[in-house]
Design a protein around this motif. Structure first.
Motif, PDB file in Angstrom:
ATOM      1  N   ASP A 217       0.864  -1.167   0.000  1.00 51.34           N
ATOM      2  CA  ASP A 217       0.000   0.000   0.000  1.00 51.34           C
ATOM      3  C   ASP A 217       0.907   1.227   0.000  1.00 51.34           C
ATOM      4  O   ASP A 217       1.842   1.311   0.813  1.00 51.34           O
ATOM      5  N   THR A 218       0.645   2.168  -0.901  1.00 57.75           N
ATOM      6  CA  THR A 218       1.499   3.338  -1.073  1.00 57.75           C
ATOM      7  C   THR A 218       0.635   4.593  -1.135  1.00 57.75           C
ATOM      8  O   THR A 218      -0.398   4.612  -1.804  1.00 57.75           O
ATOM      9  N   VAL A 219       1.075   5.631  -0.434  1.00 59.71           N
ATOM     10  CA  VAL A 219       0.392   6.915  -0.466  1.00 59.71           C
ATOM     11  C   VAL A 219       1.247   7.881  -1.286  1.00 59.71           C
ATOM     12  O   VAL A 219       2.402   8.154  -0.935  1.00 59.71           O
ATOM     13  N   VAL A 220       0.676   8.357  -2.390  1.00 58.62           N
ATOM     14  CA  VAL A 220       1.408   9.199  -3.339  1.00 58.62           C
ATOM     15  C   VAL A 220       0.788  10.598  -3.354  1.00 58.62           C
ATOM     16  O   VAL A 220      -0.435  10.741  -3.518  1.00 58.62           O
ATOM     17  N   ASN A 221       1.607  11.622  -3.194  1.00 55.43           N
ATOM     18  CA  ASN A 221       1.127  13.000  -3.277  1.00 55.43           C
ATOM     19  C   ASN A 221       0.510  13.225  -4.650  1.00 55.43           C
ATOM     20  O   ASN A 221       1.151  13.016  -5.679  1.00 55.43           O
ATOM     21  N   ALA A 222      -0.753  13.674  -4.680  1.00 53.77           N
ATOM     22  CA  ALA A 222      -1.484  13.780  -5.942  1.00 53.77           C
ATOM     23  C   ALA A 222      -1.059  14.978  -6.778  1.00 53.77           C
ATOM     24  O   ALA A 222      -1.478  15.098  -7.929  1.00 53.77           O
ATOM     25  N   LYS A 223      -0.224  15.847  -6.216  1.00 54.77           N
ATOM     26  CA  LYS A 223       0.237  17.016  -6.967  1.00 54.77           C
ATOM     27  C   LYS A 223       1.692  16.899  -7.395  1.00 54.77           C
ATOM     28  O   LYS A 223       2.061  17.283  -8.507  1.00 54.77           O
ATOM     29  N   THR A 224       2.537  16.344  -6.505  1.00 55.28           N
ATOM     30  CA  THR A 224       3.969  16.293  -6.804  1.00 55.28           C
ATOM     31  C   THR A 224       4.466  14.909  -7.201  1.00 55.28           C
ATOM     32  O   THR A 224       5.552  14.790  -7.754  1.00 55.28           O
ATOM     33  N   GLY A 225       3.714  13.863  -6.859  1.00 55.60           N
ATOM     34  CA  GLY A 225       4.164  12.505  -7.128  1.00 55.60           C
ATOM     35  C   GLY A 225       5.089  11.947  -6.071  1.00 55.60           C
ATOM     36  O   GLY A 225       5.553  10.803  -6.194  1.00 55.60           O
ATOM     37  N   ALA A 226       5.364  12.707  -5.023  1.00 55.96           N
ATOM     38  CA  ALA A 226       6.224  12.215  -3.944  1.00 55.96           C
ATOM     39  C   ALA A 226       5.517  11.103  -3.174  1.00 55.96           C
ATOM     40  O   ALA A 226       4.304  11.145  -2.979  1.00 55.96           O
ATOM     41  N   ILE A 227       6.292  10.116  -2.756  1.00 56.02           N
ATOM     42  CA  ILE A 227       5.737   9.038  -1.946  1.00 56.02           C
ATOM     43  C   ILE A 227       5.712   9.494  -0.490  1.00 56.02           C
ATOM     44  O   ILE A 227       6.748   9.789   0.108  1.00 56.02           O
ATOM     45  N   ILE A 228       4.512   9.564   0.068  1.00 57.15           N
ATOM     46  CA  ILE A 228       4.333  10.037   1.435  1.00 57.15           C
ATOM     47  C   ILE A 228       4.527   8.902   2.439  1.00 57.15           C
ATOM     48  O   ILE A 228       5.148   9.071   3.484  1.00 57.15           O
ATOM     49  N   ALA A 229       3.987   7.742   2.121  1.00 59.69           N
ATOM     50  CA  ALA A 229       4.087   6.585   3.022  1.00 59.69           C
ATOM     51  C   ALA A 229       3.955   5.312   2.202  1.00 59.69           C
ATOM     52  O   ALA A 229       3.344   5.311   1.126  1.00 59.69           O
ATOM     53  N   GLN A 230       4.511   4.223   2.730  1.00 65.11           N
ATOM     54  CA  GLN A 230       4.428   2.940   2.038  1.00 65.11           C
ATOM     55  C   GLN A 230       4.633   1.825   3.053  1.00 65.11           C
ATOM     56  O   GLN A 230       5.455   1.937   3.959  1.00 65.11           O
ATOM     57  N   TRP A 231       3.848   0.749   2.908  1.00 66.18           N
ATOM     58  CA  TRP A 231       4.002  -0.392   3.805  1.00 66.18           C
ATOM     59  C   TRP A 231       3.577  -1.674   3.102  1.00 66.18           C
ATOM     60  O   TRP A 231       2.791  -1.659   2.155  1.00 66.18           O
ATOM     61  N   GLN A 232       4.127  -2.785   3.585  1.00 66.74           N
ATOM     62  CA  GLN A 232       3.738  -4.082   3.056  1.00 66.74           C
ATOM     63  C   GLN A 232       2.330  -4.411   3.535  1.00 66.74           C
ATOM     64  O   GLN A 232       1.984  -4.154   4.681  1.00 66.74           O
ATOM     65  N   ALA A 233       1.543  -4.997   2.648  1.00 68.64           N
ATOM     66  CA  ALA A 233       0.132  -5.220   2.966  1.00 68.64           C
ATOM     67  C   ALA A 233      -0.246  -6.689   3.050  1.00 68.64           C
ATOM     68  O   ALA A 233      -1.396  -7.006   3.336  1.00 68.64           O
ATOM     69  N   LEU A 234       0.692  -7.599   2.828  1.00 73.35           N
ATOM     70  CA  LEU A 234       0.363  -9.022   2.857  1.00 73.35           C
ATOM     71  C   LEU A 234       0.357  -9.523   4.292  1.00 73.35           C
ATOM     72  O   LEU A 234       1.317  -9.329   5.031  1.00 73.35           O
ATOM     73  N   LYS A 235      -0.752 -10.178   4.681  1.00 74.09           N
ATOM     74  CA  LYS A 235      -0.876 -10.726   6.031  1.00 74.09           C
ATOM     75  C   LYS A 235      -0.326 -12.142   6.037  1.00 74.09           C
ATOM     76  O   LYS A 235      -0.964 -13.074   5.576  1.00 74.09           O
ATOM     77  N   THR A 236       0.893 -12.306   6.568  1.00 75.75           N
ATOM     78  CA  THR A 236       1.531 -13.621   6.592  1.00 75.75           C
ATOM     79  C   THR A 236       1.981 -13.943   8.003  1.00 75.75           C
ATOM     80  O   THR A 236       1.907 -13.117   8.911  1.00 75.75           O
ATOM     81  N   VAL A 237       2.491 -15.159   8.161  1.00 77.35           N
ATOM     82  CA  VAL A 237       3.099 -15.531   9.435  1.00 77.35           C
ATOM     83  C   VAL A 237       4.619 -15.476   9.340  1.00 77.35           C
ATOM     84  O   VAL A 237       5.312 -16.035  10.163  1.00 77.35           O
TER      85      VAL A 237
END
Length: 841
Positions: A217-237
């Motif tokens: 999951d990635t949060v991208v600034n809608a005006k500049t394209g900068a990546i604001i936040a990012q994290w792995q989204a797969l629920k594993t053990v």
């Protein structure tokens, strides 16, 4: 400023459970959660949004702020939960939402919010989002997010990009902790606040490369394209396998023709296969696995109980064993939650799921995929086959979270997400090991080590009682925990849950010791698996929001314990101590007030006619019998009143007198306890009959429905009489709290008078109505028959005021008394209720 806290004074009696459940003594065998609920119609959704918006409008919130219904699911018995996302000019505000509790009639019982609207709520949008037009397209954002990931895999599920408002959060210290060293900070010393806002795209990528799922999951600034936040989204053990030590186990299959199928149509409905199913992925690539078809067999004897032989058939007896493990695990996960809690399948609405076995070749992983609401299991290489009971319980518990709180899979909320699944895995294991039947989670049977059986080395993936044994997980909260991988930031909450269930050790050399437990006794007392699971499950499904962190989790788990078992109960005390053990909140003593002597029966208020006998009785336990008794009238000792009961011939002059008893034991020095006060009412018109149960709240939540966590004895408010009351409001944030009780007024009643004591205080200073308490009489379906009165922050006054209302118009009917408090997200207003009485004659 008086803000309501849930650090309760310790009481001598264990409060009764909420009246929506059975008494505390039998609660463990009662259903906690409601059955599946009907989907909200568009009209219902619009109506609920309109109600929430009207509440905001009454507080002066600008119309640019609104709500969007995101999901619904069962709540506790008699209630359902609707989750409403906060929006600004039609765009979702990430992590900002309300949990709306409604009753069977659709009326709002309570609202709790994670409100990240901040400056947006004032109508002063920051410059960063004043222009709501993005520079980038959704496809641009997806490309930027995909290019940021190495390796960039092939797409498994279509990517998505949602335009929203993303609050940039920062951690700030409370004033009381301004000078604390970083190493001494407690989770309650800090809070998360909005620093700024960004117009952004929330991009979900579900890819795979070389057999490894790449979910981000990635949060991208809608005006500049900068990546604001990012994290792995797969629920594993985190790389797991499955043991082959379950022996012969019962599994439910169907016989649609001449062959048996691993389809359990008695558990769940709908879904992909119409019931719980196990399919054969037959080494389909983990890059984009095909779950395959449901397992079939000519006989109803399956598997050989051995680890899968690499390269062998996936359909012969050896290949079937992984499917047997999977179905047995899936059945026990379903049964543990349904039979013990009343929760149906993953979503609470009984939607069937499935598990695909034999994914890829020698695949060292198992994962839950919310895109299909299913689980994939590999055969293992470094591990055994990945279908162990705790691993399946773990992965399927991700499905419960995804359907309810949907805890964001990063930071502290991500750690709580993982911890919830570890908790679910352990409780399913305990249930399965005890035979997989019954209506309680057994006290023993699980090993408190996640994935131990699947490990070829014998080392588990995680130790719940001592997370740091893995060399990476912390044992307690610190301000840096949000920076850890969620499989490690889960550690402190896992340890909290172990302590809540099993208790701790006072031996500093023990793995079960916590240096943060500094009160008495040094070894805290646990409440057992069943109660611990009920408390935690209720909090996660009915109170947590997607942004809940450790401090918020403590508050909501404590509220859950209070609602289930009482404000001063041993269960509520255990929650506070368990969280204190991981540096979240302060430790408290377990001991009861008055030493070892405790009051078991409180004196009851009575109403009599002049010349009649009024009697009061008290009961006690503990200490060293025999007991000595002293009775008091209005605080003065009554000469000669030295028995467990006291009686007098009542006169008009005795009206309003208050009586209580002090009890001491025969120890040297003696130990003692003092009862609550009971009121004598003397009326010339005859004694009458009390129709309200537990109107003074001295018996905890007995008789009352709704937000029963407001009932108790708190440090900052006095009772009108006795020691307990209902503190509605006092939060200082957006909240709705409700207390209701059905009462029957006989058709032959000549009078019916409702009275109660009400105290109002506030921190509001403007001459504007912000917070309200409304008292109504409702029908059995929840319709308002009469509004008796509404008070607000403008009605604040010293002390209690007695309010009286004639309800004789409702004779011959069963009606519901409803006290509904609505508080805005500004300063607190407290509505403190006591001595609720309805006398009929």
């Amino acid at each position: 400023m008086i803000l309501r806290t849930r650090l309760l004074t310790v009481t001598t009696a264990v409060a009764a459970a909420t009246s929506m459940l059975a008494a505390t003594a039998t609660l463990a065998a009662d259903q906690l959660m409601a059955p599946p609920v009907d989907t909200l119609t568009p009209q219902d959704s619009s109506g609920l949004v309109a109600q929430l918006a009207a509440m905001d409008a009454a507080r002066g919130v600008p119309p640019d702020l609104s709500f969007r219904i995101s999901s619904q699911h069962p709540g506790v018995v008699g209630q359902k939960i609707v989750r409403a996302q906060h929006t600004y000019k039609g765009l979702r505000v990430f992590g900002s939402e309300s949990v709306v509790v409604t009753n069977a009639a659709g009326n709002i019982v309570s609202v709790s919010s994670a409100d990240r609207r901040g400056q947006l709520a004032t109508g002063l949008a920051p410059a960063s989002i004043s222009d709501m037009v993005p520079t980038l397209s959704a496809n641009d954002a997806i490309t930027i997010a995909a290019n940021s990931i190495a390796p960039r895999g092939t797409t498994r599920w279509p990517p998505s990009a949602e335009l929203l408002i993303y609050p940039i959060m920062k951690t700030v210290r409370l004033p009381s902790a301004a000078n604390k060293p970083e190493s001494e900070l407690n989770a309650l010393d800090v809070e998360e606040v909005v620093d700024s806002y960004q117009l952004a795209y929330y991009v979900k990528l579900r890819m795979a490369e070389d057999g490894k799922p790449i979910y981000y999951d990635t949060v991208v600034n809608a005006k500049t394209g900068a990546i604001i936040a990012q994290w792995q989204a797969l629920k594993t053990v985190v790389g797991a396998g499955n043991s082959q030590y379950n022996g012969v186990v019962p599994i439910n299959t169907t016989l649609p023709g001449s062959s048996y199928q691993m389809l359990d149509d008695s558990r769940g409905i709908g879904g992909k296969f119409g019931g719980m199913a196990i399919t054969n992925a037959n080494h389909s690539s983990a890059n984009n696995p095909d779950p395959g078809s449901i397992y079939t067999n000519s006989s109803n004897t399956w598997g050989d109980g051995q680890q899968y032989i690499n390269g062998g058939s996936t359909t012969n007896a050896n290949g079937q064993t992984a499917a047997v493990n999977a179905l047995w695990g899936l059945m026990n996960t379903y049964d543990a939650n349904k039979n013990a809690l009343g929760w149906h399948s993953l979503d609470g609405n009984n939607t069937a799921t499935y598990i695909a076995a034999h994914v890829d070749t020698q695949y060292d992983n198992a994962f839950y995929d919310d895109s299909c609401k299913c689980m994939y299991i590999g055969d293992g290489s470094s591990f055994y086959s990945l279908g162990s009971i705790d691993v399946i319980g773990h992965e399927m518990s991700h499905g419960v979270t995804a359907s309810t709180s949907d805890l964001t899979y990063s930071g502290e909320s991500g750690g709580l997400n993982e911890s919830n699944s570890d908790i679910g895995g352990e409780m399913v294991e305990a249930y399965a090991r005890a035979g997989g039947t019954g209506v309680v989670i057994p006290a023993t049977g699980n090993d408190w080590m996640m994935g131990k059986e699947i490990s070829k080395s014998g080392q588990p993936l995680r130790w719940m009682y001592k997370p740091s044994k893995d060399g990476r997980s912390p044992d307690a909260w610190s301000s840096s925990i949000k920076n850890l991988d969620v499989h490690y930031s889960s550690g402190p909450n896992n340890r909290m849950y172990y302590f809540l269930s099993q208790g701790s050790s006072s031996d500093a050399a023990s793995d079960y010791y916590s240096k943060y437990l500094v009160k008495s006794p040094a070894a805290m007392t646990g409440v057992g698996n069943d109660k611990a699971y009920r408390i935690w499950f209720k909090a996660n499904t009915t109170k947590f929001t997607s942004s809940t962190n450790y401090a918020d989790a403590r508050a909501k788990v404590l509220a859950s314990a209070q609602e289930l078992y009482g404000a001063g109960s041993k269960e509520a005390i255990a929650v506070q101590r368990a969280y204190a053990a991981i540096n979240v909140g302060a430790d408290i003593d377990e001991g009861t007030t008055g030493g070892d002597v405790s009051i078991t029966t409180q004196p009851a208020s009575v109403t009599v006619a002049p010349g009649a006998t009024a009697s009061f009785s008290v009961g006690a336990s503990g200490g060293t019998p025999p007991y000595a008794y002293k009775w008091y009238r209005n605080g003065a000792e009554i000469a000669g009143a030295a028995a467990a009961s006291y009686s007098l011939t009542a006169q008009i002059a005795d009206n309003g007198a208050m009586f209580n008893a002090a009890i001491s034991d025969a120890a040297s020095p003696p130990k003692s306890a003092t009862s609550a006060k009971a009121t004598l009412t003397v009326t010339a018109g005859g004694g009458g009959t009390e129709r309200v149960t537990n109107g003074g709240f001295e018996n905890g939540t007995t008789g009352w429905h709704g937000s029963t966590g407001v009932i108790g004895s708190f440090a900052d408010q006095p009772a009108y009489e006795g020691t307990r009351y209902a503190w509605l409001g006092g939060n200082g944030f957006l909240a709705i709290e409700t207390l209701t009780q059905p009462v029957t007024i006989p058709s032959n009643a000549t009078s019916a008078m409702l009275t109660f004591a009400l105290h109002i205080d506030t921190d509001e200073t403007n001459p504007t109505v912000y917070d309200r308490l409304t008292v109504t009489v409702r029908s059995s379906t929840g319709s308002v028959l009469r509004t008796l009165a509404t008070w607000s922050n403008l009605d604040a006054a010293d002390g209690y005021q007695i309010r009286s209302y004639d309800l004789s118009a409702f004779k011959g009917r069963t009606v519901t008394l409803a006290f509904v408090m609505r508080e805005d997200n500004g300063k607190q207003t407290s509505f403190v209720l006591d001595k609720v009485s309805l006398i009929t004659r």
